[in-house]
Design an enzyme around this catalytic site. Structure first.
Site, short mmCIF file in Angstrom:
data_model
loop_
_atom_site.label_atom_id
_atom_site.label_comp_id
_atom_site.label_asym_id
_atom_site.label_seq_id
_atom_site.Cartn_x
_atom_site.Cartn_y
_atom_site.Cartn_z
N ALA A 250 -9.52 -0.12 -1.05
CA ALA A 250 -8.31 0.67 -1.27
C ALA A 250 -8.72 2.04 -1.76
O ALA A 250 -9.83 2.22 -2.27
CB ALA A 250 -7.43 -0.02 -2.30
N LYS A 251 -7.79 2.98 -1.62
CA LYS A 251 -8.12 4.34 -2.05
C LYS A 251 -8.53 4.36 -3.51
O LYS A 251 -9.42 5.09 -3.91
CB LYS A 251 -6.89 5.24 -1.87
CG LYS A 251 -6.70 5.64 -0.43
CD LYS A 251 -5.38 6.32 -0.19
CE LYS A 251 -5.06 6.32 1.29
NZ LYS A 251 -3.69 5.98 1.62
#
Ligand code: GLU
Length: 300
Positions: A250-251
């Site tokens: 995920a970012k």
């Protein structure tokens, strides 16, 4: 019947390998099923989305070799549609204004004796504003910021049958919804949920392919479709790409972006093959900064 699916990223950053994995799942399914693949930019959240990330998404997907049917739909250009849906829910008495701040919700929960739980303490709503009288609502709406919440109990009760959604094998998922979720945000007016169901219906999406972290969203979407008389797509939830520690990419954990791989000279076809190769069990064992190792590994 022609099938239609979509890839619907939010332009809050550069696409990372987890996003690429998801896009490839959609593209592969579309190719195997002779379906149309649509690209939708989910950019209603002006507090987090940026237009240069939208441009980058198109460029990076092109590089990855993913094609889609034109035109690309940008949600920020269709706000009137989401407002209409909100109005419909309001006229049916399914939503109510909520004036609570995060802090007020936490206080109310502790007053009720609910132990603060790390992940849901700020989102699990105790129902504080559900029974405010119409008169009081109107008065407070004049001068207080508010969100719109869906009255889940009332919404479920109004449905002809128990809301559920289905996957491509006919498996049924019941939509157990625990609390009154926000359907119109204080800051942006709408919610992701409302925009998604309106767009999926309008774009004739027959199959929604998304990560397994979105099961709970699918449940909300199915309920909204029933309330708004929208057709029911089939839901296919794919595994998520994870790192060696089993964490989803995920970012927020600074995952390797497609852009960095491209700049390091990774071959897009090799990356595609790696991500779609089932023997890797959806594990991305590389860490950020390891691009040189990735180039070498993918070339094998
Ligand atoms: N825009 C959302 C995301 O990037 C959602 C996707 C969906 O509805 O499948 O997570």
């Amino acid at each position: 019947m022609k099938f239609v699916t979509r890839f619907a990223p939010s332009p809050t950053g550069l696409l990372h390998v987890g996003n690429a994995y998801s896009a490839l799942q959609c593209a592969r399914w579309a190719a195997r099923n002779h379906a149309d693949l649509l690209l939708r930019i989910e950019d209603i959240d002006h507090t987090r989305c940026q237009s240069h990330f939208s441009d980058a998404i198109l460029e990076d997907l092109n590089w990855l070799g993913i094609g889609w049917n034109q035109p690309v739909r940008k949600q920020s250009e269709h706000l009137a549609l989401y407002q209409q849906a909100l109005n419909t829910l309001q006229s049916r008495g399914m939503i109510y204004p909520c004036f609570c701040t995060r802090k007020a919700i936490l206080n109310e929960r502790s007053r009720m004796g609910v132990a603060p739980h790390q992940s849901d303490s700020a989102t699990h709503y105790p129902g504080t504003c559900r029974n405010i009288t119409t008169l009081e609502q109107k008065r407070r709406m004049q001068h207080e910021p508010f969100a719109w919440r869906l009255n889940i109990a009332k919404a479920v009760k109004s449905c002809q049958s128990a809301p559920s959604y289905h996957d491509q094998n006919g498996a049924i998922y019941q939509t157990a919804l625990a609390h009154d979720i926000i359907i119109g945000r204080k800051d942006i007016g709408y919610s992701y949920h409302l925009a998604v169901v309106m767009d999926d219906a309008l774009q004739g999406v027959t199959h929604v392919i998304r990560g397994e972290d979105l099961h709970s969203s699918s449940a909300i979407h199915r309920l909204l479709q029933m309330l708004l008389d929208l057709p029911e797509p089939i839901y296919i939830h794919h595994h998520l790409l994870k790192n060696s520690d089993g964490e989803r990419l995920a970012k927020r954990i600074d995952s390797t972006t497609l852009r960095s791989l491209r700049y390091m000279g990774v071959d897009a076809a090799q990356l595609r093959n790696y991500l779609l190769d089932q023997s890797h069990n959806a594990i991305w064992p590389f860490v950020v900064g390891d691009e040189a190792a990735i180039v070498a590994k993918l070339a094998i």
